[in-house]
Enzyme design. Structure first.
Site, PDB file in Angstrom:
ATOM      1  N   ALA A  46       3.031  21.668  -7.406  1.00  0.00           N
ATOM      2  CA  ALA A  46       2.170  22.852  -7.325  1.00  0.00           C
ATOM      3  C   ALA A  46       1.408  22.957  -6.004  1.00  0.00           C
ATOM      4  O   ALA A  46       0.611  23.865  -5.835  1.00  0.00           O
ATOM      5  CB  ALA A  46       1.168  22.839  -8.487  1.00  0.00           C
ATOM      6  N   ASN A  47       1.673  22.057  -5.064  1.00  0.00           N
ATOM      7  CA  ASN A  47       0.910  22.076  -3.816  1.00  0.00           C
ATOM      8  C   ASN A  47       1.566  22.915  -2.722  1.00  0.00           C
ATOM      9  O   ASN A  47       0.988  23.098  -1.650  1.00  0.00           O
ATOM     10  CB  ASN A  47       0.683  20.648  -3.295  1.00  0.00           C
ATOM     11  CG  ASN A  47       1.979  19.959  -2.941  1.00  0.00           C
ATOM     12  OD1 ASN A  47       2.777  19.679  -3.828  1.00  0.00           O
ATOM     13  ND2 ASN A  47       2.210  19.700  -1.661  1.00  0.00           N
ATOM     14  N   SER A  48       2.774  23.454  -2.982  1.00  0.00           N
ATOM     15  CA  SER A  48       3.427  24.262  -1.947  1.00  0.00           C
ATOM     16  C   SER A  48       4.448  25.209  -2.574  1.00  0.00           C
ATOM     17  O   SER A  48       4.838  25.053  -3.735  1.00  0.00           O
ATOM     18  CB  SER A  48       4.127  23.361  -0.914  1.00  0.00           C
ATOM     19  OG  SER A  48       5.186  22.642  -1.525  1.00  0.00           O
ATOM     20  N   GLY A  49       4.867  26.191  -1.782  1.00  0.00           N
ATOM     21  CA  GLY A  49       5.963  27.066  -2.163  1.00  0.00           C
ATOM     22  C   GLY A  49       5.777  27.814  -3.464  1.00  0.00           C
ATOM     23  O   GLY A  49       4.690  28.319  -3.778  1.00  0.00           O
ATOM     24  N   TYR A 105      22.494  18.319  -3.908  1.00  0.00           N
ATOM     25  CA  TYR A 105      21.469  19.271  -4.370  1.00  0.00           C
ATOM     26  C   TYR A 105      22.045  20.197  -5.432  1.00  0.00           C
ATOM     27  O   TYR A 105      21.426  20.417  -6.483  1.00  0.00           O
ATOM     28  CB  TYR A 105      20.937  20.096  -3.196  1.00  0.00           C
ATOM     29  CG  TYR A 105      19.898  21.113  -3.623  1.00  0.00           C
ATOM     30  CD1 TYR A 105      18.603  20.721  -3.926  1.00  0.00           C
ATOM     31  CD2 TYR A 105      20.220  22.466  -3.757  1.00  0.00           C
ATOM     32  CE1 TYR A 105      17.638  21.642  -4.334  1.00  0.00           C
ATOM     33  CE2 TYR A 105      19.273  23.398  -4.165  1.00  0.00           C
ATOM     34  CZ  TYR A 105      17.991  22.979  -4.458  1.00  0.00           C
ATOM     35  OH  TYR A 105      17.048  23.886  -4.879  1.00  0.00           O
ATOM     36  N   GLY A 136       5.745  26.697  -6.493  1.00  0.00           N
ATOM     37  CA  GLY A 136       4.816  26.036  -7.414  1.00  0.00           C
ATOM     38  C   GLY A 136       3.376  26.409  -7.140  1.00  0.00           C
ATOM     39  O   GLY A 136       2.594  26.658  -8.066  1.00  0.00           O
ATOM     40  N   SER A 163      18.588  26.684  -9.423  1.00  0.00           N
ATOM     41  CA  SER A 163      18.951  27.401  -8.198  1.00  0.00           C
ATOM     42  C   SER A 163      20.348  27.975  -8.365  1.00  0.00           C
ATOM     43  O   SER A 163      21.199  27.381  -9.046  1.00  0.00           O
ATOM     44  CB  SER A 163      18.936  26.445  -6.998  1.00  0.00           C
ATOM     45  OG  SER A 163      19.613  27.014  -5.886  1.00  0.00           O
TER      46      SER A 163
END
Length: 286
Positions: free
Chosen positions: A12-15, A167, A17, A142
């Site tokens: 949750a700290n980037s992008g 990935y 999220g 994705s």
């Protein structure tokens, strides 16, 4: 509005999220940021609170490293001890096309973080989610799953490693996990659904090399054609909040609409086998 609801968002700290956490906080939810780096999480939390505006909910930071099964177990033990309920679990964190490395448990890093860490996290929190029903689990996959294959003879990529394929395989594993989990959650009041957010401007691609001369053009193109994190988060927010998906189980969504998946992502036999092997890999039995 989400007043009285507790939501866990991994990464949750980037992008996506971070954008998801900000909107759920704005809707007065109690949002638990599950992040591996406290400094980055605290910086992001300040920005999220500013974005969420007045009359927001509560924001909590909890440390968890999805590349460490021990860290996931400690996180879940603390959540179960401290939280009376979990209404929504958003399995959002991911690592993208990193060089070949292994997690501390000896697993290929993308498979470890994107699949196994979330597999263990979800299983350890299932009883609490069931006690909190109706509750929701949301899995961020994705569209690149289309290029992945589940090779049970080399899940750890020890025979060969292609970072893009690895990935894609981890994202296919997300969809197969959602499929098998949906069967196991029948009549529990807990639903699980997946989503594909599209191409989003985030730091997920930090391991992808872009030649220096091309970078300005790439940055320009990304602003023109890629979604912003806020746009990319819309389907996560929809699945967390919308009454339209009450009781909907085992589906995949894109742009807030149900998405038809390729046969490889709806193979019941492969999904069951992957589940059984994943249990062994993370050390749980059911």
């Amino acid at each position: 509005m989400l007043r009285g609801k507790t939501i866990i968002v991994t990464g949750a700290n980037s992008g996506i999220g971070k954008a998801t956490a900000a909107e759920l906080l704005r809707r007065q939810g109690r949002v638990i940021m599950a992040c591996r780096n406290r400094e980055r999480a605290e910086k992001a939390a300040q920005e999220i609170k500013q974005e969420a505006g007045p009359e927001q909910g509560e924001l909590v930071i909890k440390l968890m490293d999805l590349a460490s099964l021990k860290s996931v177990r400690i996180f879940c033990e603390e959540i179960i001890k401290e939280e009376s309920r979990i209404d929504i679990l958003i399995n959002n964190a991911g690592i993208y096309q990193c060089p070949y490395t292994k997690s501390e448990d000896g697993f290929e890093m993308q498979f470890a973080v994107n699949h196994l860490g979330h597999f263990l996290l979800t299983n350890l929190l299932l009883d609490l989610l069931k006690r909190s029903a109706p509750s929701r689990i949301i899995v961020v996959s994705s569209k690149l799953y289309k290029y992945g294959e589940i090779n049970f003879d080399d899940l750890n990529s020890e025979q060969s490693y292609d970072k893009a394929f690895a990935y894609a395989r981890s994202k296919l594993a997300n969809l197969l996990f959602t499929l098998e989990l949906s069967h196991r959650l029948e009549d529990t009041g807990v639903t699980v659904n997946a989503l594909t957010p599209g191409i989003v401007r985030t730091n997920l691609g930090r391991h992808v090399h872009i030649p220096l001369l091309v970078k300005p053009l790439f940055n320009l193109a990304s602003r023109a054609f890629f979604k912003s994190p806020e746009e990319g988060a819309q389907t996560s927010i929809y699945l967390a909040c919308s009454e339209d998906v009450d009781g909907v189980q085992g589906k995949c969504f894109a742009n807030c609409l149900e998405e038809q998946l390729l046969a490889k992502a709806t193979d019941e036999e492969v999904a069951k086998k992957l589940w059984d092997i994943s249990e062994v890999m993370v050390g749980i039995t059911t």
